[in-house]
Design a protein around this motif. Sequence first.
Motif, PDB file in Angstrom:
ATOM      1  N   GLU A  70     -28.254  38.830 -31.165  1.00  0.00           N
ATOM      2  CA  GLU A  70     -29.288  38.168 -31.961  1.00  0.00           C
ATOM      3  C   GLU A  70     -28.883  36.718 -32.246  1.00  0.00           C
ATOM      4  O   GLU A  70     -29.693  35.799 -32.107  1.00  0.00           O
ATOM      5  CB  GLU A  70     -29.515  38.908 -33.278  1.00  0.00           C
ATOM      6  N   ASN A  71     -27.625  36.530 -32.620  1.00  0.00           N
ATOM      7  CA  ASN A  71     -27.148  35.189 -32.966  1.00  0.00           C
ATOM      8  C   ASN A  71     -27.209  34.216 -31.793  1.00  0.00           C
ATOM      9  O   ASN A  71     -27.443  33.023 -31.994  1.00  0.00           O
ATOM     10  CB  ASN A  71     -25.723  35.241 -33.515  1.00  0.00           C
ATOM     11  N   ILE A  72     -26.981  34.709 -30.579  1.00  0.00           N
ATOM     12  CA  ILE A  72     -27.001  33.812 -29.414  1.00  0.00           C
ATOM     13  C   ILE A  72     -28.373  33.777 -28.727  1.00  0.00           C
ATOM     14  O   ILE A  72     -28.536  33.111 -27.716  1.00  0.00           O
ATOM     15  CB  ILE A  72     -25.890  34.149 -28.403  1.00  0.00           C
ATOM     16  N   GLY A  73     -29.332  34.510 -29.286  1.00  0.00           N
ATOM     17  CA  GLY A  73     -30.699  34.427 -28.790  1.00  0.00           C
ATOM     18  C   GLY A  73     -31.078  35.375 -27.669  1.00  0.00           C
ATOM     19  O   GLY A  73     -32.177  35.257 -27.122  1.00  0.00           O
ATOM     20  N   LEU A  74     -30.200  36.305 -27.310  1.00  0.00           N
ATOM     21  CA  LEU A  74     -30.581  37.281 -26.274  1.00  0.00           C
ATOM     22  C   LEU A  74     -31.535  38.335 -26.830  1.00  0.00           C
ATOM     23  O   LEU A  74     -32.389  38.840 -26.095  1.00  0.00           O
ATOM     24  CB  LEU A  74     -29.349  37.976 -25.685  1.00  0.00           C
ATOM     25  N   MET A  75     -31.371  38.662 -28.087  1.00  0.00           N
ATOM     26  CA  MET A  75     -32.260  39.621 -28.742  1.00  0.00           C
ATOM     27  C   MET A  75     -33.163  38.870 -29.705  1.00  0.00           C
ATOM     28  O   MET A  75     -32.694  38.011 -30.459  1.00  0.00           O
ATOM     29  CB  MET A  75     -31.448  40.662 -29.533  1.00  0.00           C
ATOM     30  N   PRO A  76     -34.449  39.185 -29.684  1.00  0.00           N
ATOM     31  CA  PRO A  76     -35.360  38.526 -30.627  1.00  0.00           C
ATOM     32  C   PRO A  76     -35.114  39.022 -32.045  1.00  0.00           C
ATOM     33  O   PRO A  76     -34.632  40.148 -32.249  1.00  0.00           O
ATOM     34  CB  PRO A  76     -36.745  38.936 -30.131  1.00  0.00           C
ATOM     35  N   ASP A  77     -35.459  38.192 -33.004  1.00  0.00           N
ATOM     36  CA  ASP A  77     -35.324  38.609 -34.395  1.00  0.00           C
ATOM     37  C   ASP A  77     -36.290  39.753 -34.672  1.00  0.00           C
ATOM     38  O   ASP A  77     -37.465  39.685 -34.297  1.00  0.00           O
ATOM     39  CB  ASP A  77     -35.630  37.446 -35.344  1.00  0.00           C
ATOM     40  N   PRO A  78     -35.801  40.794 -35.321  1.00  0.00           N
ATOM     41  CA  PRO A  78     -36.689  41.911 -35.653  1.00  0.00           C
ATOM     42  C   PRO A  78     -37.527  41.573 -36.887  1.00  0.00           C
ATOM     43  O   PRO A  78     -37.207  40.639 -37.629  1.00  0.00           O
ATOM     44  CB  PRO A  78     -35.709  43.045 -35.958  1.00  0.00           C
ATOM     45  N   SER A  79     -38.581  42.328 -37.083  1.00  0.00           N
ATOM     46  CA  SER A  79     -39.333  42.171 -38.326  1.00  0.00           C
ATOM     47  C   SER A  79     -38.474  42.736 -39.453  1.00  0.00           C
ATOM     48  O   SER A  79     -37.429  43.346 -39.215  1.00  0.00           O
ATOM     49  CB  SER A  79     -40.676  42.901 -38.227  1.00  0.00           C
ATOM     50  N   ARG A  80     -38.923  42.512 -40.666  1.00  0.00           N
ATOM     51  CA  ARG A  80     -38.155  42.980 -41.820  1.00  0.00           C
ATOM     52  C   ARG A  80     -39.042  43.792 -42.749  1.00  0.00           C
ATOM     53  O   ARG A  80     -40.236  43.545 -42.855  1.00  0.00           O
ATOM     54  CB  ARG A  80     -37.549  41.802 -42.568  1.00  0.00           C
ATOM     55  N   SER A  81     -38.405  44.726 -43.404  1.00  0.00           N
ATOM     56  CA  SER A  81     -39.114  45.533 -44.397  1.00  0.00           C
ATOM     57  C   SER A  81     -39.317  44.682 -45.650  1.00  0.00           C
ATOM     58  O   SER A  81     -38.750  43.592 -45.777  1.00  0.00           O
ATOM     59  CB  SER A  81     -38.299  46.779 -44.745  1.00  0.00           C
ATOM     60  N   SER A  82     -40.090  45.199 -46.579  1.00  0.00           N
ATOM     61  CA  SER A  82     -40.303  44.464 -47.833  1.00  0.00           C
ATOM     62  C   SER A  82     -38.987  44.279 -48.581  1.00  0.00           C
ATOM     63  O   SER A  82     -38.839  43.333 -49.341  1.00  0.00           O
ATOM     64  CB  SER A  82     -41.324  45.190 -48.710  1.00  0.00           C
ATOM     65  N   GLY A  83     -38.018  45.148 -48.316  1.00  0.00           N
ATOM     66  CA  GLY A  83     -36.696  45.024 -48.932  1.00  0.00           C
ATOM     67  C   GLY A  83     -35.737  44.157 -48.139  1.00  0.00           C
ATOM     68  O   GLY A  83     -34.575  44.025 -48.491  1.00  0.00           O
ATOM     69  N   GLY A  84     -36.206  43.577 -47.027  1.00  0.00           N
ATOM     70  CA  GLY A  84     -35.374  42.677 -46.236  1.00  0.00           C
ATOM     71  C   GLY A  84     -34.559  43.350 -45.145  1.00  0.00           C
ATOM     72  O   GLY A  84     -33.779  42.692 -44.466  1.00  0.00           O
ATOM     73  N   HIS A  85     -34.721  44.655 -44.955  1.00  0.00           N
ATOM     74  CA  HIS A  85     -33.981  45.364 -43.911  1.00  0.00           C
ATOM     75  C   HIS A  85     -34.606  45.101 -42.545  1.00  0.00           C
ATOM     76  O   HIS A  85     -35.832  45.038 -42.408  1.00  0.00           O
ATOM     77  CB  HIS A  85     -33.963  46.876 -44.184  1.00  0.00           C
ATOM     78  N   ILE A 125     -27.661  36.544 -17.876  1.00  0.00           N
ATOM     79  CA  ILE A 125     -28.617  37.442 -18.517  1.00  0.00           C
ATOM     80  C   ILE A 125     -29.675  36.639 -19.258  1.00  0.00           C
ATOM     81  O   ILE A 125     -30.870  36.935 -19.175  1.00  0.00           O
ATOM     82  CB  ILE A 125     -27.900  38.425 -19.465  1.00  0.00           C
ATOM     83  N   GLY A 126     -29.232  35.616 -19.958  1.00  0.00           N
ATOM     84  CA  GLY A 126     -30.184  34.748 -20.654  1.00  0.00           C
ATOM     85  C   GLY A 126     -31.180  34.128 -19.691  1.00  0.00           C
ATOM     86  O   GLY A 126     -32.370  34.035 -19.990  1.00  0.00           O
ATOM     87  N   GLY A 127     -30.696  33.721 -18.520  1.00  0.00           N
ATOM     88  CA  GLY A 127     -31.582  33.149 -17.513  1.00  0.00           C
ATOM     89  C   GLY A 127     -32.601  34.158 -17.014  1.00  0.00           C
ATOM     90  O   GLY A 127     -33.790  33.840 -16.855  1.00  0.00           O
ATOM     91  N   LEU A 128     -32.161  35.384 -16.767  1.00  0.00           N
ATOM     92  CA  LEU A 128     -33.087  36.434 -16.338  1.00  0.00           C
ATOM     93  C   LEU A 128     -34.118  36.727 -17.430  1.00  0.00           C
ATOM     94  O   LEU A 128     -35.315  36.858 -17.159  1.00  0.00           O
ATOM     95  CB  LEU A 128     -32.323  37.719 -15.989  1.00  0.00           C
ATOM     96  N   LEU A 129     -33.652  36.808 -18.667  1.00  0.00           N
ATOM     97  CA  LEU A 129     -34.571  37.097 -19.765  1.00  0.00           C
ATOM     98  C   LEU A 129     -35.558  35.951 -19.990  1.00  0.00           C
ATOM     99  O   LEU A 129     -36.718  36.194 -20.333  1.00  0.00           O
ATOM    100  CB  LEU A 129     -33.789  37.397 -21.045  1.00  0.00           C
TER     101      LEU A 129
END
Length: 136
Positions: free
Chosen positions: A28-43, A70-74
């Motif tokens: 997530e930090n390097i951008g290979l995984m997109p940021d997930p949505s969050r619950s109302s509690g921030g999870h 991998i980043g290039g393929l994605l």
Amino acid sequence: MEKSIEALSRGALASRSGVNSETIRYYENIGLMPDPSRSSGGHRLYKQEHVKRLSFIRRTRELGFTLKEIGGLLTLVDGGDYTCAEVRDRTLSHLNDVTRKIRDLQKMQRTLKSISSKCDGGLVPECPIVDALYVP
């Protein structure tokens, strides 16, 4: 109609994908995984798309692709405007790198076999392996 998957925690995503939770955070930090949505509690709430993408990343890592490759393929896939030929070209480039590494490893194997065959494993300090390693 496709059954939707319930939202997953990072731990559940890790269990389902076989990828360590800290590795998911890193991706997530390097951008290979997109940021997930969050619950109302921030999870963080991960979905099927995250499982699928993480499986893609895990499999490409198992095949020796670098994170940059991998980043290039994605990037190609995420843009949606790619051809199979582009993916094939990147895969063939990686295959060439793997083939070169195999040749290098085979050369190292032959060298190690050769120098180790000159040693009888005696108890004297003179060692033909050490001598061979000192030769430029």
